[in-house]
Scaffold this active site. Sequence first.
Site, PDB file in Angstrom:
ATOM      1  CB  SER A   1      -1.656  31.357 100.731  1.00  0.00           C
ATOM      2  OG  SER A   1      -1.341  29.992 100.903  1.00  0.00           O
TER       3      SER A   1
ATOM      4  CD  GLN B   1      -2.834  29.812 105.195  1.00  0.00           C
ATOM      5  OE1 GLN B   1      -1.914  29.996 104.400  1.00  0.00           O
ATOM      6  NE2 GLN B   1      -3.074  28.622 105.725  1.00  0.00           N
TER       7      GLN B   1
ATOM      8  CE1 TYR C   1      -3.515  24.912 105.334  1.00  0.00           C
ATOM      9  CE2 TYR C   1      -2.310  26.005 103.585  1.00  0.00           C
ATOM     10  CZ  TYR C   1      -3.470  25.443 104.072  1.00  0.00           C
ATOM     11  OH  TYR C   1      -4.589  25.419 103.282  1.00  0.00           O
TER      12      TYR C   1
ATOM     13  CB  THR D   1      -5.384  27.186 107.926  1.00  0.00           C
ATOM     14  OG1 THR D   1      -5.412  28.378 107.141  1.00  0.00           O
ATOM     15  CG2 THR D   1      -6.346  26.171 107.332  1.00  0.00           C
TER      16      THR D   1
ATOM     17  CE  LYS E   1      -9.392  30.303 105.117  1.00  0.00           C
ATOM     18  NZ  LYS E   1      -9.010  28.936 104.743  1.00  0.00           N
TER      19      LYS E   1
ATOM     20  CG  HIS F   1      -9.810  24.769 103.288  1.00  0.00           C
ATOM     21  ND1 HIS F   1      -8.871  24.868 104.292  1.00  0.00           N
ATOM     22  CD2 HIS F   1      -9.101  24.864 102.139  1.00  0.00           C
ATOM     23  CE1 HIS F   1      -7.663  25.003 103.763  1.00  0.00           C
ATOM     24  NE2 HIS F   1      -7.773  25.005 102.458  1.00  0.00           N
TER      25      HIS F   1
ATOM     26  CG  ASP G   1     -13.432  31.507 103.858  1.00  0.00           C
ATOM     27  OD1 ASP G   1     -14.176  30.526 104.100  1.00  0.00           O
ATOM     28  OD2 ASP G   1     -12.193  31.463 103.988  1.00  0.00           O
TER      29      ASP G   1
ATOM     30  CB  ILE H   1     -18.795  36.004  98.956  1.00  0.00           C
ATOM     31  CG1 ILE H   1     -18.984  35.873 100.461  1.00  0.00           C
ATOM     32  CG2 ILE H   1     -18.985  37.454  98.474  1.00  0.00           C
ATOM     33  CD1 ILE H   1     -20.258  36.448 101.006  1.00  0.00           C
TER      34      ILE H   1
END
Lengths: 355, 355, 355, 355
Positions: free
Chosen positions: B106, B128, B130, B156, B226, B250, B281, B284
């Site tokens: 992240s 990832q 932002y 994202t 994502k 998310h 995602d 799960i």
Amino acid sequence: MPMICLSDFEAYAKKHLPKMTWDFFAAGADECCTRDDNLLAYKRIRFRPRMLRDMSVMDTRTALLGTEISFPVGIAPTGFHQLACPDGEKSTARAAEAMNTCYITSTFATCTVEEIAAAAPNGFRWLQLYVHCNRVLTEALVRRAEAVGFQGVVLTVDVPYTGKRRDDVRNSFQLPSHMAVKNFEGVFEKENCIEYGLPPNSIDPSLSWNDISWLQSLTRLPIIIKGILTKEDADLAVRHGVKGIIVSNHGGRQLDGAPATIDALIEIVDTVQDKAEVYLDGGIRTGSDVLKALALGAKCVFIGRPALWGLTYKGEEGLRKVLQILLDEFRLSMALAGCHNVSEIGRHLVQFSKL
Amino acid sequence: MPMICLSDFEAYAKKHLPKMTWDFFAAGADECCTRDDNLLAYKRIRFRPRMLRDMSVMDTRTALLGTEISFPVGIAPTGFHQLACPDGEKSTARAAEAMNTCYITSTFATCTVEEIAAAAPNGFRWLQLYVHCNRVLTEALVRRAEAVGFQGVVLTVDVPYTGKRRDDVRNSFQLPSHMAVKNFEGVFEKENCIEYGLPPNSIDPSLSWNDISWLQSLTRLPIIIKGILTKEDADLAVRHGVKGIIVSNHGGRQLDGAPATIDALIEIVDTVQDKAEVYLDGGIRTGSDVLKALALGAKCVFIGRPALWGLTYKGEEGLRKVLQILLDEFRLSMALAGCHNVSEIGRHLVQFSKL
Amino acid sequence: MPMICLSDFEAYAKKHLPKMTWDFFAAGADECCTRDDNLLAYKRIRFRPRMLRDMSVMDTRTALLGTEISFPVGIAPTGFHQLACPDGEKSTARAAEAMNTCYITSTFATCTVEEIAAAAPNGFRWLQLYVHCNRVLTEALVRRAEAVGFQGVVLTVDVPYTGKRRDDVRNSFQLPSHMAVKNFEGVFEKENCIEYGLPPNSIDPSLSWNDISWLQSLTRLPIIIKGILTKEDADLAVRHGVKGIIVSNHGGRQLDGAPATIDALIEIVDTVQDKAEVYLDGGIRTGSDVLKALALGAKCVFIGRPALWGLTYKGEEGLRKVLQILLDEFRLSMALAGCHNVSEIGRHLVQFSKL
Amino acid sequence: MPMICLSDFEAYAKKHLPKMTWDFFAAGADECCTRDDNLLAYKRIRFRPRMLRDMSVMDTRTALLGTEISFPVGIAPTGFHQLACPDGEKSTARAAEAMNTCYITSTFATCTVEEIAAAAPNGFRWLQLYVHCNRVLTEALVRRAEAVGFQGVVLTVDVPYTGKRRDDVRNSFQLPSHMAVKNFEGVFEKENCIEYGLPPNSIDPSLSWNDISWLQSLTRLPIIIKGILTKEDADLAVRHGVKGIIVSNHGGRQLDGAPATIDALIEIVDTVQDKAEVYLDGGIRTGSDVLKALALGAKCVFIGRPALWGLTYKGEEGLRKVLQILLDEFRLSMALAGCHNVSEIGRHLVQFSKL
């Protein structure tokens, strides 16, 4: 406590069995979605019952591969009956004989096939088979069963590996030291019996359709296959010459997310037609469940956990009582739906718009 | 307490984490409909498992954009791993490396990308992203990640603004004073970090499809997007040259009322076909969930909260254990469904009439 | 107790109001199926949110029959606001004015239309009308409202008789002696006010489509009709020249078994098209509910019980807070769904296969 | 405790009746799926109510085979009313007479048909018939009923055998010694009355369509048939000259898994058209349930358990109160749906897309 219906026996067993044994009998794979859906699926089905058809004379008999039974409910194969009652599978065999129905004896019985046959010499029995990695052991067992009068071999096909039953892992489930998988006694060292009280790697994951002809070469008995859930596999089974198919998800103990057996039944019946007999196990708790399964095309159903509850309650007598209740309830359901005999039970009894 | 399945780790984390941290990890937007539906949607899906296919040899490996991983479960990006364990993202990186799978780090890690890379030098990682209002900060981070061996950038796209997570507002959630968003340390004044422990306005709401080419100009790494939930956006992603799409809501933390990711997957797979890889995602919890997602077309899934529970339990070891459980369960589910390897997993495994 | 979302206000009101008042506000007809379905129906709807559309500039404004409001949520007509706070409808009027939205004042207000107008001289208000058996009273009220600046007349059409709200009957619900239906003060003798604190037979059950032209003859204000649930009645409304239709089941307080308003909306929108504006009330609890209603074609929604909870919490300030929360949540939901302004909200945002 | 709605009477009865009696009244077959679905099925139906139709004048009257009743709710046949109140069926008869509706008297009443007729000389009554194995007994009863003014014979066709009601078996349900099936007093020896307080084998399981003409030969009264659930049987009923059909699953007390009566109604109405009148019993608890049944084609409904609750509460007065509540609720539901009289109630009132 009066025993009126199968859930009375369930309550009794839950109260009286050691927790590890209860958990083992009750276990489903992972989140138990399939185990629970086996029961719930029946409750979504509605009948189209017919009235005013003179129900004074009724007949619940049917036949499995030519052998008559008193009503279309047999005993599904489950292991370790001594966990439920002292005489183990001998009690099961006597109850099935007394009620004139079919008992599918598990490979993992706590009595030998010879002991079981001797306990109920006139009983109608099939041998359930797990194929061992050491095929010699399996061949010997098939021949022994045939020799003592078993009339069919039920090959379980949904256990390349054992499903993940969380409570059994938590409990480190094992057979008590005074019990054994008697058919293989002496073959395995006790200390190796670590997985579910069974020898590790005792089931051969390489089992494939090619092994059907191997099995056919060992015995003249008819082969029934247990654990089919799709029309594609049903078609393969017929092509390989099996005589019967048990639609089963192993009581929800193997692949969680597999369909309820009653939901998988129709496509299999439609594919197989009269090329083999189609049976079902999983989730049967009342006589009207039996009627639903037959209406959707099963020739017979088999009960697993309810048989264990009956054995727990009172051995042979307890299991007879469970079977008698199902017989009475099934006959009553037939009468209330307007069916005189099993040949009159058909898909017209089910309200399809609600499925 | 034996750790048998992922919900054991959830129970552990709920019991041992400070309430504010647990609430932050567990939070969903508004009424949590989407968060909860992510899980429930799997339970509505039924398999069509195939039998008797020789399951003695099995292979769970797959590849993400050409890089092999041991099984199709990676670590989804979540922030602030020091809230779960002292070593934070370094533990996460080590566990992913040990299990040979992909870890999406992240932007809001509590370790720098350099520290993370050093902790697990052979690990397979994506960054990832932002995008910050001050684009210079974002450009620098992408270049730093590429320099230390990250192999992809996961943009994202579902956070123009942060979703409304009621418990976080109630708790006035903030990072403890000894933790920081390390990638940007020194850039922000501590006292400004008021929203979710993050600097206010730290995410640029003006992000648009035009920014994909800007991002592509910064790096040779493949871009994965994502947060896509519709075929229309999937089509746009492909047209803008992204290499992978993570179907994600998310974790239900952004738009409450968004579909469960497993429900949104099919239309996206059908649109994208082989023009990009499609991942998923959300929700799960078992190996059979993984199998369902792959059967419906996902190349790989990523776990968010379960990774945090594993870190909470025992840092790197805990997360390895979570991944190992999913690997074992996934392999078993494959075997019970009749799939030898991931290329055999397909839509034929799912019973569509029940969807 | 922090007030984060509308259910916080509900919990406050339930705790602080006298039971008889809470029951009156909460009441639904008979078994409350329709009251509860109003909320549940939103939870069955799933969005198709769009990403990467530059959400830095957003606009929540809309207009009702040409009058601009700050966002598409107004105050539905409910009676007896002094039961919630001392200043009653004067507080409601001030909050609506402050938030720049439309307040539909009930015929059964505990303040006169003149007092209400004076309290918020720049407010945008419509008068809700129950037609009295003595039509002279109704005519006078319409003229008084028009004189003090009300901009529309909302005719309630679903109360030929009052619905059966069991708790109100059990509680023998009545207004406290110091409150009155002020618009008719002096007209009714206090001792006759036996039904729900209202004069018996105060609503004319003979109301019919013919009365629309009578009402049009009394005033130049536009007529909005409240309580339509079918396309047939929507079509009649348009033919009779009404300018707006509020799809409403009276908060589930009239016919139990009526559809949730969000479920009834689509057929009405499709029938009316641009021949009138279509609004909705019932079950709005979050900003994403507002977005769903607009996506399915409503021009604006109105809140009933949540406004009463806000008034209960802190009068004008409490109601402003409720409206502010809905505004913030609605704007956030728009952003997360990819809509810059209300004209971009449409049916494409809803996943119809799941409806 | 104010009695506002039918569930208030249910709560009263549950609290005040001996457990064995309450269990007998409440009992459903087996797992009670059908009993419970009778109620739940109404809650799945949504109205399409119409507005602005001048509801000042309304008329709830209808006619059963030419005899006017005050509203379309009659008393279904249930046995042993002395279990509920001292005067038993005499109270029932008086209440039905007072409310001007039809009372279907059970064969298994605890008063004779002569006593019942004398108690309410102007009442409108049909005789419910279980056909006895000894047909002479049945013939005598039909003739006695006709002689004292009964106007129809309702043949129950869904009891070739009694359903399995678990609680009754557990309780060994029996009539108290001071009560008797009065119509057959002296015919049976008391000590034989072992099944549900009834003589064993008292109902003839051989009943068939051929017996309709036998019954027609005994009496000039119209024959109504009770217990039909399929269009096939409805068609047979019409061909055999029955004048009315009661769609019934015996309150869920016979075949568990039979459809809810409201779900079975439509296909029967479509088949029968105007060749016979179609009625319904099962699950009616509110006036809007009555409206739903009429909208889907029933000419009238009959209440079973709610009548027993009314009798338990206060005998005749209690049952009048139950009927009055249903009348008031039905009239109100009609008004709120826009129907002036029963001829305006039709399928257009129901939202079929949700069924």
